[in-house]
Design a protein around this motif. Structure first.
Motif, PDB file in Angstrom:
ATOM      1  N   ALA A  20       0.831  -1.208   0.000  1.00 43.03           N
ATOM      2  CA  ALA A  20       0.000   0.000   0.000  1.00 43.03           C
ATOM      3  C   ALA A  20       0.864   1.257   0.000  1.00 43.03           C
ATOM      4  N   ALA A  21       1.962   1.248   0.776  1.00 43.34           N
ATOM      5  CA  ALA A  21       2.828   2.426   0.845  1.00 43.34           C
ATOM      6  C   ALA A  21       3.520   2.677  -0.494  1.00 43.34           C
ATOM      7  N   VAL A  57      11.273  -3.174  -1.905  1.00 49.18           N
ATOM      8  CA  VAL A  57      10.864  -4.555  -1.644  1.00 49.18           C
ATOM      9  C   VAL A  57       9.351  -4.673  -1.732  1.00 49.18           C
ATOM     10  N   GLU A  58       8.897  -5.481  -2.697  1.00 52.47           N
ATOM     11  CA  GLU A  58       7.471  -5.791  -2.788  1.00 52.47           C
ATOM     12  C   GLU A  58       7.176  -7.089  -2.059  1.00 52.47           C
ATOM     13  N   GLU A  59       5.934  -7.544  -2.164  1.00 57.80           N
ATOM     14  CA  GLU A  59       5.545  -8.781  -1.482  1.00 57.80           C
ATOM     15  C   GLU A  59       6.213  -9.997  -2.134  1.00 57.80           C
ATOM     16  N   GLN A  60       6.352  -9.978  -3.473  1.00 59.45           N
ATOM     17  CA  GLN A  60       6.863 -11.144  -4.190  1.00 59.45           C
ATOM     18  C   GLN A  60       8.186 -10.882  -4.913  1.00 59.45           C
ATOM     19  N   MET A 121      20.523   0.210   4.972  1.00 62.00           N
ATOM     20  CA  MET A 121      19.725   1.111   5.835  1.00 62.00           C
ATOM     21  C   MET A 121      18.307   1.174   5.277  1.00 62.00           C
ATOM     22  N   PRO A 122      17.250   0.763   6.065  1.00 57.27           N
ATOM     23  CA  PRO A 122      15.867   0.765   5.567  1.00 57.27           C
ATOM     24  C   PRO A 122      15.399   2.175   5.188  1.00 57.27           C
ATOM     25  N   LEU A 123      14.578   2.213   4.136  1.00 60.37           N
ATOM     26  CA  LEU A 123      13.898   3.450   3.719  1.00 60.37           C
ATOM     27  C   LEU A 123      12.507   3.428   4.354  1.00 60.37           C
ATOM     28  N   VAL A 124      12.259   4.299   5.325  1.00 54.89           N
ATOM     29  CA  VAL A 124      11.031   4.258   6.128  1.00 54.89           C
ATOM     30  C   VAL A 124      10.160   5.472   5.798  1.00 54.89           C
ATOM     31  N   THR A 125       8.874   5.219   5.497  1.00 53.11           N
ATOM     32  CA  THR A 125       7.929   6.293   5.167  1.00 53.11           C
ATOM     33  C   THR A 125       7.528   7.058   6.429  1.00 53.11           C
TER      34      THR A 125
END
Length: 927
Positions: A20-21, A57-60, A121-125
């Motif tokens: 969704a994001a 990164v998506e779900e699949q 490093m994660p990309l966080v919304t």
């Protein structure tokens, strides 16, 4: 459930949130962008890593937005190092992938490119969802220093900042498209913007419809051209902009000019436009055509002026004023309106007690009052709106009219009628607020619904207000709902009209082109309906194919119902004008009310003498409902009779739940009644009839319905009063003849007795004149009471007025009650004789003297008696007269003979006393 199942569910929730994001950023599978390429290159150089990647990164799967040092397609998500990083929401460092259980078996480690080191490093919304990473990789084991950790974290924030900027731009473009569609669909409103100099910078479709000029003709031109010449001369346009600039908004209601030179009345609002930095850039003006409403208001004012000729039985406050503004008559409605006790208004100055200040508290001198000026000039005023004040200081909005009283060509006073319009003005203010279409267009107050109909899929995207109107779930409406979910709630009679307008717009025919406009009804859950005005504009593809129909719906229910009720009142007036039968008048009022409001049954019934029964000669009922003529006992239908007897409306939305009727629910069920309104008709404080409105369903009886019913009742009462007036005219003529004979007989008796006992002509003239003046004043009171009974208080005060040389001479104490015409005349003459003697010889002959006058009702011998006493105090010593003249004999015999009681006239040295005792019924008899 096992912990493994819990972990799987948590991973699934994270994946859904990530999907969704990512949709909000619209970044997946987009072309390469230099800004992201520069960031991964900078990370590779600064951290001395051969591989640097921005991974989403998506779900699949995982998607590389930018990469340095990595060739070939993205590896499967199962082999992704970044999949581990996004789960922990923090920097992930794997110094040696061959020693980490999460990566030891990864083909990227065991085979080409033989990766050994990873830092991501994660990309966080802003919502806290990790959607990917900025990562660096190496083929040799290593670690990160603190400085390198800081650099990687900082570069990751830069990547996220670029993503957030992209998202913000996307959302802004979406909002701008939607706002533009909404404003262009609001064709009922003229909306335009100007620069600081007042030159037009934008001009919507509504403005073109309203004024006639196109946008091309108005751009760059001064907006002054829409104002009428006299407003331009007065500088109204500039003053309006100044008000909007200083106060934040400027409201007006005035005449405006169209391109063809015609004028229309409009309500408008102007507000300042400000840029993103808050700087003042110009003005926004919104106008709504109110010409029809103004004409309707004018018609209503004219109708009100006609109704002002009706007397106090309509509930209007009626005053009779002397030339100096003193109240000489006030009906019960006037006393109730101003909050004064019965009789207390008489003799008081109306302006001083009720009109003495402005609504803002400023003094209001008589010299500035139109009512006082008209009174003294002997001119009439009609429909003058002002504010009166109750005795407790509460303001009342009123409409007043006065008619001068002319005697021998000279104005001697006026009759003033006053109508309390406080609630009407409040209702008008509410209606004006609901009609401010600008607020609707900007999604204020929940009165407008906006939609966007995607024609290819027949899917409607709508806001919550629009959805609720059609009984559609608001959450589903926001994400798209089939058009059939809305059409199912259309009134069946209006579907063909809606379809015809839609076909016209889709075909491109007609003068309005792609503009859509339709009025129709939407059924509601309570069984009623609401009228909507839908307006929109068709959006076509470049080849002309219809794509979308965005627009807005406005609730016009009140306007439609007002039109229906106004038409019903006109019909009622036309039909009642020629009716000469009371039953036919009552039935006509019931029929028009029931048909207009969609009721089950309506009846106009008379109340019997006991005030316990309602007699219905003929009622109106729906064709499928049986009529219910006959006698009904109020107590059989609830406990609301006391409210009716006090003149209050009984409004019950559901008889099964209202505490006044729920214990009688079975009786109402047998009659087919679920909700009702009973409006009592009062005459002189007594309930004489009831207008009954009933329905077989639960109803929310709104104030406008009640106002309509009251209007019907008032007009019906006028028609019935007209019949009664004709019937009473003959009776009045006979009564006048009877009163005249009685009056002449009393004059003859007074004259004969006075002349017989007088010692000389001058004395006879003086005594006879005083007695005739007292008789005239008493008779004036009877004339004010329509030749019947009158109140004892005014009789006493009127008889003594000639002798009241200063305040406190007469001290009155007693209840106000009605007495008959002949006893009133005799009592007035008796008091005149006593006061004359007191002025010559008794308490009134010296400065310190006064007279105490008291009356009361007492029970004697199982019958109510009126006791009346006269006691002189503070005068010279009294001695009994040696002989009795006509005055003394009249005192002792005149009134006693009239009422059949006893009179005791005594002469103690402290002051003359006179006592009267007689049955109350004799005092109240009218001979």
């Amino acid at each position: 459930m096992s912990s493994h199942d819990d972990d799987a569910a948590a991973h699934q929730r994270e994946a859904e949130a990530r999907r969704a994001a990512l949709a909000l950023y619209d970044i997946l599978d987009t072309p390469a962008e230099a800004v992201f390429d520069d960031l991964v290159r900078a990370a590779s150089l600064v951290l001395n890593a051969p591989v640097s990647i921005v991974v989403l990164v998506e779900e699949q799967r995982q998607y590389f937005k930018a990469a340095v040092g990595f060739e070939g397609p993205e590896p499967p998500l199962a082999h992704s190092f970044c999949a581990h990083a996004v789960r922990q929401h923090d920097l992930l460092v794997i110094p040696d992938a061959t020693r980490d259980p999460r990566t030891v078996n990864s083909p990227l480690v065991t085979g080409p490119p033989f990766l050994r080191f990873y830092a991501g490093m994660p990309l966080v919304t802003p919502e806290g969802v990790a959607i990917g990473t900025l990562c660096v990789l190496d083929t040799a084991p290593r670690a990160l220093t603190d400085d390198q950790t800081f650099i990687l974290t900082t570069l990751a924030r830069q990547v996220m900042a670029q993503l957030d900027l992209r998202r913000a731009l996307k959302e802004r473009r979406t909002r701008e498209r939607r706002n533009a569609a909404i404003l262009e669909s609001a064709v009922d409103y003229g909306i335009f913007a100007t620069d600081l100099a007042g030159c037009v910078t934008s001009w919507n479709t509504g403005a073109r419809h309203l004024f006639g000029w196109s946008e091309a003709e108005m751009l760059g031109r001064s907006a002054d051209r829409v104002f009428v010449p006299e407003d331009r001369i007065l500088g109204t346009p500039a003053r309006e902009m100044e008000t909007a600039r200083t106060l934040g908004r400027a409201n007006d209601e005035r005449w405006h000019l169209r391109q063809n030179g015609s004028r229309f009345w409009a309500s408008g609002e102007m507000m300042p436009l400000r840029g993103e930095d808050g700087a003042h850039e110009g003005y926004l003006k919104i106008l709504c055509d109110r010409t029809a409403q103004r004409r309707a208001d004018e018609a209503m004012r004219q109708q009100t002026a006609l109704l002002q000729t009706v007397t106090d039985h309509l509930g209007e406050a009626v005053f009779r004023l002397s030339l100096d503004g003193a109240i000489t008559f006030a009906n019960p409605a006037a006393e109730a309106m101003l909050g004064w006790a019965e009789g207390d208004l008489i003799g008081r100055n109306l302006h001083a007690i009720a009109h003495h200040r402005h609504p803002d508290g400023r003094p209001f001198p008589e010299a500035e009052c139109d009512l006082i000026q008209a009174l003294r000039a002997g001119t009439a005023l009609r429909h003058r709106e002002t504010v009166f004040f109750r005795r407790d200081g509460t303001p009342i909005d009123v409409v007043s009219s006065n008619a001068p009283i002319i005697e021998d060509g000279v104005a001697c006073g006026a009759v003033l009628t006053v109508i309390d319009v406080t609630e009407r003005k409040a209702a008008g203010a509410r209606l004006r607020r609901s009609e401010e279409r600008l607020a609707l267009a900007l999604n204020a107050a929940g009165m407008i619904g906006t939609w966007d109909w995607e024609l290819a899929t027949d899917t409607v995207y709508a806001d919550a207000n629009f959805a609720r109107t059609y009984d559609v779930d608001p959450d589903r409406a926001a994400t798209g709902t089939p058009i059939r979910d809305y059409l199912r709630n259309f009134h069946s009679d209006d579907l063909p009209v809606f379809q015809a307008e839609l076909d016209r717009v889709l075909s491109g025919s007609g003068a309005d082109g792609d503009d859509f406009a339709c009025e129709y009804r939407v059924l509601q859950a309570d069984g009623g309906h609401r009228w909507l005005l839908a307006r929109g504009r068709l959006v076509r593809s470049p080849d002309g194919t219809p794509l979308r129909l965005p627009g807005a719906s406005i609730d016009i229910t009140e306007r439609k119902r007002a039109e229906e009720r106004q038409a019903a009142l006109v019909e009622l007036g036309d039909r009642l004008r020629d009716l000469q039968d009371a039953t036919a008048i009552a039935f006509t009022a019931a029929e028009i009310t029931g048909r207009t409001l969609g009721l089950t049954r309506v009846a106009y019934g008379a109340v019997d003498a006991s005030a316990e029964h309602l007699d219905i000669t003929r009622d109106w009922s729906r064709p499928d409902v049986v009529g219910r003529e006959g006698r009904y006992r109020f107590a059989d239908y609830g406990t609301y009779l006391p409210e009716l007897q006090e003149g209050r409306h009984v409004v019950i939305g559901d008889v099964t739940t209202d505490p006044r009727t729920r214990t009688h629910a079975e009786v109402f069920r047998a009659l087919g009644v679920r909700s009702m309104i009973n409006i009592p008709l009062m005459e002189r404080g007594r309930m004489v009839a009831v207008f009954c409105m009933q329905d077989d369903r639960v109803r929310a009886w709104t104030p406008d319905i009640i106002d309509f019913a009251r209007n019907v009742v008032d007009r019906t009462r006028v028609a019935l009063a007209r019949l009664r007036a004709e019937e009473e005219q003959e009776l009045l003529n006979r009564e006048l003849s009877h009163r005249m004979k009685n009056l002449l007989a009393m004059v003859q008796s007074i004259s004969t007795q006075t002349m017989r006992t007088a010692t000389d002509v001058e004395t006879a003239k003086e005594v006879l004149a005083g007695r005739l003046i007292a008789l005239g004043q008493a008779h004036d009171l009877l004339m004010g009471g329509a030749l019947g009974s009158t109140l004892i208080g005014p009789v006493v005060r009127g008889a003594l007025r000639l002798h009241e040389d200063r305040p406190g001479r007469f001290r009155l104490d007693g209840p106000d009650l009605e007495i008959g015409a002949k006893p009133a005349l005799s009592l007035a003459l008796m008091l005149h004789e006593l006061a004359t003697n007191a002025a010559k010889y008794g308490a009134l002959s010296c400065e310190t003297g006064h007279v105490a006058i008291r009356w009361a009702v007492e029970e004697r011998e199982d019958e109510a008696h009126l006791t009346f006493s006269w006691t002189e105090v503070g005068g010279p010593a009294v001695t009994a007269p040696t002989r009795k003249g006509f005055g003394s004999r009249f005192i002792e015999r005149g009134l006693a003979g009239q009422v059949g009681g006893t009179i005791a006239l005594a002469y103690p040295s402290t002051g003359v006393t006179c006592g009267i005792v007689a049955p109350l019924t004799a005092f109240q008899a009218d001979g």
